[in-house]
Enzyme design. Structure first.
Site, mmCIF file in Angstrom:
data_model
loop_
_atom_site.group_PDB
_atom_site.id
_atom_site.type_symbol
_atom_site.label_atom_id
_atom_site.label_comp_id
_atom_site.label_asym_id
_atom_site.label_seq_id
_atom_site.Cartn_x
_atom_site.Cartn_y
_atom_site.Cartn_z
ATOM 1 N N ASP A 1 2.038 91.986 46.970
ATOM 2 C CA ASP A 1 1.396 93.133 46.333
ATOM 3 C C ASP A 1 0.192 93.624 47.119
ATOM 4 O O ASP A 1 0.050 94.829 47.363
ATOM 5 C CB ASP A 1 0.973 92.753 44.909
ATOM 6 C CG ASP A 1 0.189 93.856 44.228
ATOM 7 O OD1 ASP A 1 0.806 94.652 43.498
ATOM 8 O OD2 ASP A 1 -1.045 93.929 44.417
ATOM 9 N N ALA B 1 1.404 97.044 42.211
ATOM 10 C CA ALA B 1 2.691 97.258 42.880
ATOM 11 C C ALA B 1 3.743 96.318 42.300
ATOM 12 O O ALA B 1 4.897 96.718 42.076
ATOM 13 C CB ALA B 1 2.554 97.054 44.388
ATOM 14 N N ASP B 2 3.373 95.073 42.060
ATOM 15 C CA ASP B 2 4.287 94.137 41.398
ATOM 16 C C ASP B 2 4.655 94.619 39.999
ATOM 17 O O ASP B 2 5.832 94.626 39.610
ATOM 18 C CB ASP B 2 3.629 92.765 41.276
ATOM 19 C CG ASP B 2 3.839 91.892 42.502
ATOM 20 O OD1 ASP B 2 4.842 92.069 43.197
ATOM 21 O OD2 ASP B 2 2.992 91.012 42.743
ATOM 22 N N LEU B 3 3.643 95.001 39.226
ATOM 23 C CA LEU B 3 3.890 95.370 37.832
ATOM 24 C C LEU B 3 4.743 96.629 37.725
ATOM 25 O O LEU B 3 5.678 96.688 36.915
ATOM 26 C CB LEU B 3 2.563 95.559 37.104
ATOM 27 C CG LEU B 3 1.686 94.299 37.011
ATOM 28 C CD1 LEU B 3 0.328 94.627 36.427
ATOM 29 C CD2 LEU B 3 2.377 93.236 36.169
ATOM 30 N N GLY C 1 8.276 95.830 38.613
ATOM 31 C CA GLY C 1 8.940 95.187 37.482
ATOM 32 C C GLY C 1 9.375 96.179 36.423
ATOM 33 O O GLY C 1 10.472 96.062 35.858
#
Length: 412
Positions: free
Chosen positions: A152, A184-186, A189
């Site tokens: 991220d 960016a991860d969230l 997802g």
């Protein structure tokens, strides 16, 4: 008459989760909150990397740290854990068997890694053509960076986000700044969740599964939203603006006499109301400030005037007057203050769950409010391998096989 349990939208959907850390687990937790049965595959002995990403750790009834990191707890509720060693032929066979009993498989292995285990998408779809497979990587399955690991923090930098986050370069503290959570991860997802639901609808209509190729880098570029559009329309790359808005003025943090507040004026009518409250009604008719476009062009003139005016009165006086006039504004809360806010309390922002190591686990709730199929909190985040035997029995494995696999270290 016995009351029937409230239905869940994804009841009956089964998900095999081979992902770790955040983007994949965030996706599968969202699916699980909506009712999907999520089987979390983890490495025996260590499990998901985030189990060790502490402190802080969950505390037991005596106030002592347990083995469960708060990071892991935040992304893994409503799942069941199966600890299985994919490096063994037996472990690979177990996961292939489970892949034939689920609707969705989510994984975030490096490109090509799952082929070593016979769990790559072409192999699985050849045997199970209705399977929806979601692969999450840093840069996707194609392109010159496909082989790179994706994180991220690096993606926030490479994807332009850090170029527009942080204080202006000409002010103290200026320079690149990441966002405080792994956005960016969230976002990846969440986009993965949407893509999976779309693929399931297509599968239900046609019987055809498919592969979803999600990349943190792609998501970060999409997240640039209006700033990406600003650049493509103007040819000028936006820079860092601190707490100010690129396209709206005044829309930033201001300092009152005893603290900070957010003023978020979204249109000219709201600006005129603010000017009345501030005791400067003439600002609203000044040609330099009468419209948002002119306020943006004359930002350097207007903002110091606003700063001086707002500094004269206490924060709560401003907030009360602005809220009464329906001028968008807000306080700047700590996380503790945010979760204790009366609105957060009224909306059920914190939920309690019974955990095997403590009766007092509290988690941030899902924001999804569905009237007919509400989110349910069925399981606390699982202990490593907590459901291994249960899941293997459900898959049709014999007690002798389970015992032999455990003795050989294939499962835990």
């Amino acid at each position: 008459m016995q009351k029937l349990p409230t239905p869940q939208a994804l009841a009956g959907v089964r998900v095999l989760d081979l992902s770790r850390v955040l983007a994949g687990p965030w996706c599968t937790q969202t699916l699980a909150d909506l009712g999907a049965d999520v089987i979390k595959i983890e490495r025996p002995g260590s499990g998901d990397d985030t189990r060790a990403w502490g402190p802080p750790y969950l505390k037991d009834a005596d106030g002592q740290d347990t083995s469960e990191a708060a990071y892991f707890l935040g992304a893994n509720r409503n799942k069941r854990s199966l600890a299985v060693d994919l490096a063994t032929p037996e472990g690979q066979a177990i996961v292939r068997k489970l892949a034939g009993q689920v609707d969705v498989l989510v994984e975030n292995f490096k490109v090509g890694d799952l082929a070593r285990y016979g769990l790559d998408a072409p192999s699985l779809l050849a045997e199970h053509p209705g399977l929806v497979i979601c692969s999450i990587t840093g840069f996707g399955q194609t392109g010159p960076y496909a082989e790179r690991a994706g994180y991220d923090y690096a993606v926030q930098g490479m994807g332009g986000l850090m170029s527009v986050t942080g204080e202006r370069d000409d002010l103290p503290g200026g320079g690149p700044q990441k966002v405080g959570v792994a956005v960016a991860d969230l976002f990846t997802g969440m986009y993965a969740t949407v893509a999976i639901l779309a693929a399931l609808r297509h599968r239900d209509a046609t019987g055809q599964g498919q592969v979803i190729d999600m990349a943190l880098f792609d998501t970060q570029l999409a997240m640039l939203a209006n700033l990406g559009s600003n650049y493509l329309c103007s040819g000028k790359a936006p820079g860092r603006m601190g707490n100010a808005h690129q396209n709206i003025v005044p829309y930033q943090v201001f300092e009152a006499s005893d603290g900070h507040l957010i003023l978020a004026v979204g249109n000219d009518r709201q600006f005129a109301k603010f000017c009345d409250i501030a005791g400067h009604p003439a600002w609203a008719t000044d040609p330099r400030f009468a419209t948002n476009a002119e306020r943006v062009r004359h930002r350097a003139v207007l903002v110091p005037l606003l700063e001086d005016a707002i500094r004269q009165r206490p924060r709560n006086d401003w907030l009360a007057a602005l809220e009464a006039a329906k001028v968008p504004c807000g306080s700047i809360n700590s996380i503790a203050e945010a979760l204790a806010d009366p609105q957060a309390q009224a909306r059920g922002a914190v939920v309690g769950l019974e955990h095997p190591l403590t009766p007092g686990l509290r988690l941030v709730a899902s924001p999804m409010k569905l009237s007919a199929t509400p989110v349910q909190y069925r399981h606390a985040p699982p202990l490593l391998g907590q459901h291994s035997d249960e899941l293997l029995r459900e898959a049709g494995c014999s007690a002798d096989d389970i015992a032999a696999w455990r003795a050989a270290g294939v499962i835990a």
